[in-house]
Design a protein around this motif. Structure first.
Motif, PDB file in Angstrom:
ATOM      1  N   ARG A  31       0.970  -1.647   0.203  1.00  0.00           N
ATOM      2  CA  ARG A  31      -0.176   0.115  -0.033  1.00  0.00           C
ATOM      3  C   ARG A  31       0.579   1.057  -0.124  1.00  0.00           C
ATOM      4  O   ARG A  31       1.435   1.872   1.009  1.00  0.00           O
ATOM      5  CB  ARG A  31      -1.204  -0.189   1.069  1.00  0.00           C
ATOM      6  CG  ARG A  31      -1.624   1.117   1.184  1.00  0.00           C
ATOM      7  CD  ARG A  31      -2.461   0.933   2.760  1.00  0.00           C
ATOM      8  NE  ARG A  31      -2.142   1.323   3.819  1.00  0.00           N
ATOM      9  CZ  ARG A  31      -1.960   3.004   4.116  1.00  0.00           C
ATOM     10  NH1 ARG A  31      -2.358   3.779   3.319  1.00  0.00           N
ATOM     11  NH2 ARG A  31      -0.916   2.903   5.231  1.00  0.00           N
ATOM     12  N   ARG A  34      -0.398   7.690   1.847  1.00  0.00           N
ATOM     13  CA  ARG A  34      -1.756   8.053   1.930  1.00  0.00           C
ATOM     14  C   ARG A  34      -1.201   9.378   1.382  1.00  0.00           C
ATOM     15  O   ARG A  34       0.252   9.622   1.689  1.00  0.00           O
ATOM     16  CB  ARG A  34      -2.771   8.002   2.248  1.00  0.00           C
ATOM     17  CG  ARG A  34      -3.815   7.359   2.153  1.00  0.00           C
ATOM     18  CD  ARG A  34      -5.414   7.396   3.401  1.00  0.00           C
ATOM     19  NE  ARG A  34      -5.039   8.158   4.096  1.00  0.00           N
ATOM     20  CZ  ARG A  34      -4.957   7.489   5.542  1.00  0.00           C
ATOM     21  NH1 ARG A  34      -5.081   5.775   5.350  1.00  0.00           N
ATOM     22  NH2 ARG A  34      -5.664   8.043   6.277  1.00  0.00           N
ATOM     23  N   ASP A  35      -1.448  11.071   0.765  1.00  0.00           N
ATOM     24  CA  ASP A  35      -0.785  12.125   0.577  1.00  0.00           C
ATOM     25  C   ASP A  35      -1.003  12.935   2.463  1.00  0.00           C
ATOM     26  O   ASP A  35       0.548  13.409   2.156  1.00  0.00           O
ATOM     27  CB  ASP A  35      -1.659  13.439  -0.252  1.00  0.00           C
ATOM     28  CG  ASP A  35      -1.702  12.897  -2.055  1.00  0.00           C
ATOM     29  OD1 ASP A  35      -0.966  11.717  -1.812  1.00  0.00           O
ATOM     30  OD2 ASP A  35      -2.393  13.270  -2.805  1.00  0.00           O
TER      31      ASP A  35
END
Length: 325
Positions: A31, A34-35
């Protein structure tokens, strides 16, 4: 009959295995942060950076061993003689055989193009690009941006799609293109003419437009073999995409040649360090084609190198420097 059925089942299982392997190759099982997680990680790291000569030497060795950037960065008369077949790195079923017309457009190694004079002293056959301001995809350097991005340029890349969209493939007029290129002074223009078939003609037209106008710019064509091997290098390190970004190609070139590398503005996220929305480029918000590049993956790999001291990334605001552009 039984043998036939057995072989048929084997074929089906083999096909399924191939499909599964292809799926994991394209969509690896991990994964990407995220930003927001990446912003938090960068903020934790802060401005602290310590040069790691061992890491620098290691990556120069690895990139030299796999990709030979010093000799293969651009197509030259030496590495691409008459009759050589240049296989397009973006389209494996297309190739170009070097002929009289294209051979005459290639640079001579003896003309010494470059990049990092401090690392290439005493190497007369090296492709050189002195000192080091690389810019990607013909970015504007107009006065409203100068305070942030400066004007000094030694090498600038030009994607053939820009020639197509911004300059109508140079089929009707060349003046706008030639005039817009003057801002780059006597830089090198680096184009992937032999990367994908649709990009060959626009790249050659750009070459002739500059040559016919007695421009001070020098056209370099990316060597598809270099692009292919660099792509494999980063794919083995977790960057999975149809194609690397131009920025990562140039960073790879610099890592293979230079004593020290600093990357500015490589921030492929929708929010900045203040968690406010930002545009993709400093001059527009045109996003790359979906599934074509994997820029967040590229950033993560480069950030690992930043943390290890192998290269330096400037992702925040740069303090003004008097007397420098």
């Amino acid at each position: 009959m039984l043998v036939r059925c057995y072989r048929g089942k084997l074929s089906v299982w083999a096909a399924l295995c191939v499909l599964v392997l292809c799926w994991f190759y394209i969509f690896p099982v991990y994964r990407l942060p995220r930003d927001k997680e990446i912003v938090e990680e960068v903020l934790r790291q802060g401005e602290d950076w310590q040069r790691n000569q061992t890491g620098i030497d290691l990556y120069r060795f690895l990139l030299t061993d796999c990709c030979d950037p010093q000799r293969m960065f651009a197509v030259t008369k030496e590495n691409s003689p008459m009759g050589k077949v240049l296989w397009y790195d973006g389209e494996f079923y297309h190739s170009h055989t070097v002929n009289n017309e294209t051979y005459s457009l290639f640079v001579q190694v003896g003309s010494h193009i470059i990049i990092c004079s401090n690392n290439l002293k005493g190497k007369p056959t090296a492709i050189r690009i002195l000192s080091s301001s690389f810019r990607c995809n013909l970015p504007p350097l107009s006065k409203e941006y100068v305070d942030d991005v400066g004007t000094r340029t030694h090498l600038v890349t030009a994607n053939p799609s820009i020639i197509e969209k911004r300059f109508q493939n140079l089929l009707w007029s060349r003046k706008e293109f030639v005039d817009s290129m003057k801002v780059y002074g006597s830089s090198y223009i680096y184009m992937p003419a032999f990367s994908m078939k649709p990009g060959t003609d626009p790249s050659l037209r750009a070459y002739y437009a500059l040559a016919d106008s007695s421009s001070n710019l020098t056209m370099l064509f990316a060597n598809p073999e270099f692009l292919r091997t660099v792509g494999k290098f980063w794919k083995a390190r977790g960057v999975h995409a149809k194609r690397l970004s131009t920025g990562l190609f140039l960073v790879s070139l610099a890592l293979g040649l230079c004593e020290e590398v600093t990357a500015y503005g490589f921030w492929p996220f929708s929010v900045g360090l203040d968690e406010q929305p930002i545009s993709h480029h400093y001059y527009d918000n045109i996003l790359p084609y979906k599934w074509f590049h994997a820029m967040p993956e590229e950033f993560v790999q480069l950030w690992h190198l930043h943390k290890s001291g192998t290269l330096r990334m400037k992702v925040g605001s740069c303090p003004p420097q008097e007397g420098k552009s």
